[in-house]
Design a protein around this motif. Structure first.
Motif, PDB file in Angstrom:
ATOM      1  N   UNK A 125       0.688  -1.471   0.136  1.00 45.98           N
ATOM      2  CA  UNK A 125      -0.108   0.012  -0.211  1.00 45.98           C
ATOM      3  C   UNK A 125       0.695   1.213   0.024  1.00 45.98           C
ATOM      4  N   UNK A 126       2.090   0.953   0.040  1.00 51.92           N
ATOM      5  CA  UNK A 126       3.020   2.749   0.028  1.00 51.92           C
ATOM      6  C   UNK A 126       3.162   2.829  -1.244  1.00 51.92           C
ATOM      7  N   UNK A 127       3.316   4.293  -1.240  1.00 55.71           N
ATOM      8  CA  UNK A 127       2.881   4.840  -2.383  1.00 55.71           C
ATOM      9  C   UNK A 127       4.236   5.476  -2.240  1.00 55.71           C
ATOM     10  N   UNK A 128       4.745   6.677  -3.440  1.00 58.74           N
ATOM     11  CA  UNK A 128       6.009   7.813  -3.616  1.00 58.74           C
ATOM     12  C   UNK A 128       6.258   8.576  -2.279  1.00 58.74           C
ATOM     13  N   UNK A 129       4.548   9.282  -2.455  1.00 59.04           N
ATOM     14  CA  UNK A 129       4.979  10.093  -1.115  1.00 59.04           C
ATOM     15  C   UNK A 129       5.212   9.825   0.227  1.00 59.04           C
ATOM     16  N   UNK A 130       5.066   8.556   0.640  1.00 56.58           N
ATOM     17  CA  UNK A 130       6.177   7.487   1.995  1.00 56.58           C
ATOM     18  C   UNK A 130       7.253   7.751   1.444  1.00 56.58           C
ATOM     19  N   UNK A 131       7.854   8.548   0.834  1.00 52.62           N
ATOM     20  CA  UNK A 131       8.848   8.039   0.455  1.00 52.62           C
ATOM     21  C   UNK A 131      10.177   9.582   0.399  1.00 52.62           C
ATOM     22  N   UNK A 132      10.733  10.095   1.205  1.00 53.19           N
ATOM     23  CA  UNK A 132      11.979  10.804   0.909  1.00 53.19           C
ATOM     24  C   UNK A 132      12.974  10.423   0.834  1.00 53.19           C
ATOM     25  N   UNK A 133      13.535  11.562   0.007  1.00 56.28           N
ATOM     26  CA  UNK A 133      14.838  11.041  -0.344  1.00 56.28           C
ATOM     27  C   UNK A 133      16.133  11.924  -0.340  1.00 56.28           C
ATOM     28  N   UNK A 134      16.824  11.705   0.825  1.00 62.37           N
ATOM     29  CA  UNK A 134      18.146  12.102   1.585  1.00 62.37           C
ATOM     30  C   UNK A 134      19.261  12.458   0.753  1.00 62.37           C
ATOM     31  N   UNK A 135      20.171  13.652   2.002  1.00 63.08           N
ATOM     32  CA  UNK A 135      21.876  13.517   1.169  1.00 63.08           C
ATOM     33  C   UNK A 135      21.986  11.946   2.433  1.00 63.08           C
ATOM     34  N   UNK A 136      22.180  10.757   1.655  1.00 63.62           N
ATOM     35  CA  UNK A 136      22.817   9.865   2.641  1.00 63.62           C
ATOM     36  C   UNK A 136      22.062   9.173   3.651  1.00 63.62           C
ATOM     37  N   UNK A 137      22.223   8.081   4.002  1.00 64.41           N
ATOM     38  CA  UNK A 137      21.525   7.359   5.344  1.00 64.41           C
ATOM     39  C   UNK A 137      21.374   8.227   6.794  1.00 64.41           C
ATOM     40  N   UNK A 138      23.104   8.436   7.090  1.00 59.09           N
ATOM     41  CA  UNK A 138      23.025   9.712   8.034  1.00 59.09           C
ATOM     42  C   UNK A 138      22.085  10.533   8.316  1.00 59.09           C
ATOM     43  N   UNK A 139      21.559  11.029   6.610  1.00 59.28           N
ATOM     44  CA  UNK A 139      20.656  12.509   6.657  1.00 59.28           C
ATOM     45  C   UNK A 139      19.610  11.638   6.640  1.00 59.28           C
ATOM     46  N   UNK A 140      19.104  10.912   7.140  1.00 60.51           N
ATOM     47  CA  UNK A 140      18.264  10.059   7.152  1.00 60.51           C
ATOM     48  C   UNK A 140      17.630   9.589   8.175  1.00 60.51           C
ATOM     49  N   UNK A 141      18.483   9.650   8.721  1.00 62.74           N
ATOM     50  CA  UNK A 141      18.858   9.375  10.191  1.00 62.74           C
ATOM     51  C   UNK A 141      18.386  10.477  10.880  1.00 62.74           C
ATOM     52  N   UNK A 142      19.411  11.410  10.794  1.00 63.67           N
ATOM     53  CA  UNK A 142      18.965  13.032  11.014  1.00 63.67           C
ATOM     54  C   UNK A 142      17.296  13.214  10.835  1.00 63.67           C
ATOM     55  N   UNK A 143      16.516  13.273  10.347  1.00 60.11           N
ATOM     56  CA  UNK A 143      15.405  13.754   9.611  1.00 60.11           C
ATOM     57  C   UNK A 143      14.240  13.053  10.288  1.00 60.11           C
ATOM     58  N   UNK A 144      14.787  11.631  10.652  1.00 64.84           N
ATOM     59  CA  UNK A 144      13.956  11.332  11.711  1.00 64.84           C
ATOM     60  C   UNK A 144      13.895  11.316  12.854  1.00 64.84           C
ATOM     61  N   UNK A 167      14.958  15.152  14.173  1.00 57.47           N
ATOM     62  CA  UNK A 167      14.868  15.503  14.290  1.00 57.47           C
ATOM     63  C   UNK A 167      13.143  16.234  14.074  1.00 57.47           C
ATOM     64  N   UNK A 168      12.095  15.036  13.415  1.00 64.59           N
ATOM     65  CA  UNK A 168      10.916  15.167  13.496  1.00 64.59           C
ATOM     66  C   UNK A 168      10.239  15.188  14.380  1.00 64.59           C
ATOM     67  N   UNK A 169      10.639  14.055  15.119  1.00 69.24           N
ATOM     68  CA  UNK A 169       9.915  13.570  17.015  1.00 69.24           C
ATOM     69  C   UNK A 169      11.036  13.615  18.173  1.00 69.24           C
ATOM     70  N   UNK A 170      11.673  14.788  17.395  1.00 64.82           N
ATOM     71  CA  UNK A 170      12.501  15.151  18.503  1.00 64.82           C
ATOM     72  C   UNK A 170      11.382  16.817  19.509  1.00 64.82           C
ATOM     73  N   UNK A 171      10.674  16.592  20.346  1.00 65.16           N
ATOM     74  CA  UNK A 171       9.601  17.233  20.897  1.00 65.16           C
ATOM     75  C   UNK A 171      10.935  17.611  22.551  1.00 65.16           C
ATOM     76  N   UNK A 172      10.856  19.316  23.372  1.00 61.32           N
ATOM     77  CA  UNK A 172      11.054  18.947  23.977  1.00 61.32           C
ATOM     78  C   UNK A 172      10.960  18.361  25.030  1.00 61.32           C
ATOM     79  N   UNK A 173      12.198  18.755  25.645  1.00 59.89           N
ATOM     80  CA  UNK A 173      11.929  17.372  26.921  1.00 59.89           C
ATOM     81  C   UNK A 173      11.407  16.375  27.228  1.00 59.89           C
TER      82      UNK A 173
END
Length: 451
Positions: A135-154, A156-162
């Protein structure tokens, strides 16, 4: 040119009469503090503390090492950096370079792409690399600058204060680097060396509270070379579901397995828990310098979407513009036209290297490896310092080994595990044999003499 050794000349050459109303008289036009250089206003520049305090232990070690001088016919052999291209014996797939050149000559990919990546590349990642969820679609994928940036963005997207995040120990140190930078408290769960480096699930559960935003799972594993079974991954997913903690799955070594176990994608269990998969072409296709990775969201229950994590990722990739469009355009060619023979050749190289290293460790007093690696390109070797009274810890062991035998390894401290070292076994067999000959000689030289 201004000499930094002469501050007076620097002031004289950089003085701008537009910044004051007359000769320098010790009074600042803006009322700023004066420094010792003839009353010139002090610059109010301060570095971001989070950036200054950020560390990547692997890069810190590798880039701070002094050069070693070849002697007695010996050249340095590095078993430290996880770069499969470092020795030149492993090359990208046939036609990959030609495809990249043709893409550049076409002049069709010189501009910006969609912030999430070229549509065709995202479609191919789904169709050819992570088809576990139909059921996955292209909108479920983000191309990143290497796997390291993929990890970084994941992260960062979840990093709520505290909040806090669960990280493996030993683990790839960049996890902690990113997490600390974004203000997350890092809580480490242990991998059990005597149980094929499986996760201590009881301990992991004890670390979770209402502020836990994610756990990172690396499979196949860096730095241990472990490959988790279907049963163990199912246990991890079940625990994450019960604790309502999403999983960031680092799968840059997906399908790079050569032991008895098969690679099982974490997304197999996405019906239990939302999975953010970080992957890329760096290792499996032997092009780490091309810097292309991806994030795939496996979220059939819409949990990430309701939590606005999808929206956050979309905003973040819009800020970074995206990875090189030329490399993005080559992704379909890599995924569609790379032969199975290419991958099998790589796996054979890794298998032979792992077997050689595991057997050599068993011959050396003071060193041990609890289980043979079955994936990735790494193994952890334990040092028994009861046998090495002259050496204090893994840092000193690695430093003296490099100095005396010109063999570079990474101390386990960089991965959160003291008194171990990490060995990269992707080097040619001739290099590995020579390196282990030197390590054996080194250990014989420093091992405590039996009474």
């Amino acid at each position: 040119m201004v000499s930094c050794a002469n501050p007076d000349s620097m002031v004289e050459e950089t003085h701008n009469p537009l910044l004051d109303n007359g000769p320098m008289n010790g009074n600042s036009r803006h009322g700023e503090a004066k420094d010792e250089w003839n009353g010139v206003a002090e610059w109010k520049i301060r570095a971001n503390p989070a950036a200054v305090n950020s560390k990547n232990p692997i890069r810190d070690v590798m880039e701070s090492l002094p050069p070693v001088v070849a002697r007695n016919g010996k050249l340095e052999i590095s078993l430290a950096q996880g770069d499969p291209c470092a020795f030149g014996h492993l090359l990208p797939p046939d036609g990959a370079i030609e495809a990249l050149l043709n893409t550049a000559e076409s002049s069709m990919f010189n501009g910006y792409a969609h912030s999430a990546g070229l549509l065709e590349s995202r479609r191919l990642v789904i169709a050819k690399y992570h088809s576990i969820n139909s059921k996955l679609a292209a909108d479920d994928v983000y191309i990143t600058v290497g796997c390291s940036q993929a990890i970084q963005l994941c992260i960062e997207a979840l990093a709520c204060p505290g909040s806090n995040i669960l990280l493996p120990r030993p683990g790839f140190p960049i996890y902690e680097t990113f997490s600390s930078y974004y203000g997350l408290q890092c809580r480490h769960y242990d991998l059990l060396p005597d149980h094929d480096w499986e996760i201590d699930l009881e301990q992991l559960e004890s670390l979770v509270d209402c502020n836990t935003v994610a756990m990172i799972i690396c499979n196949p594993g860096n730095p241990c070379g472990a490959v988790y079974s279907h049963e163990h991954l199912s246990q991890i997913a079940g625990l994450a579901e019960r604790l309502t903690v999403p999983i960031i799955a680092d799968e840059i070594y997906a399908h790079m397995v050569f032991g008895t176990r098969k690679f099982v994608p974490m997304a197999t269990f996405s019906w239990k828990v939302p999975i953010l998969v970080a992957g890329g072409i760096s290792k499996r296709w032997l092009v780490p310098g091309w810097r292309l990775g991806w994030i795939i969201l496996h979220d059939p229950r819409g949990i990430l979407k309701r939590g606005r994590v999808v929206e956050a990722l979309t905003r973040l990739v819009q800020m970074t513009i995206g990875t090189c469009t030329l490399v993005q355009a080559v992704v379909p060619d890599l995924l569609l036209h790379t032969s199975s023979d290419f991958h099998q050749k790589t796996l054979l190289t890794l298998k032979l290297g792992a077997e050689l290293c595991f057997e050599r460790v068993k011959r050396i007093r003071g060193l041990s490896c609890p289980s043979a690696p079955e994936g990735a390109m790494y193994m952890m070797v334990k040092i028994d310092f009861l046998d090495f009274v002259e050496l204090k810890n893994d840092l000193e062991f690695a430093a003296v080994l490099r100095c005396e035998e010109l063999v570079t390894v990474l101390p386990g401290t960089a991965f959160g595990l003291k008194n171990w070292i990490r060995i990269v076994f992707v080097a040619p067999l001739s290099h590995l044999k020579e390196a282990w000959d030197r390590i054996e000689i080194f250990c014989q030289r420093h091992v405590r003499r039996k009474p």
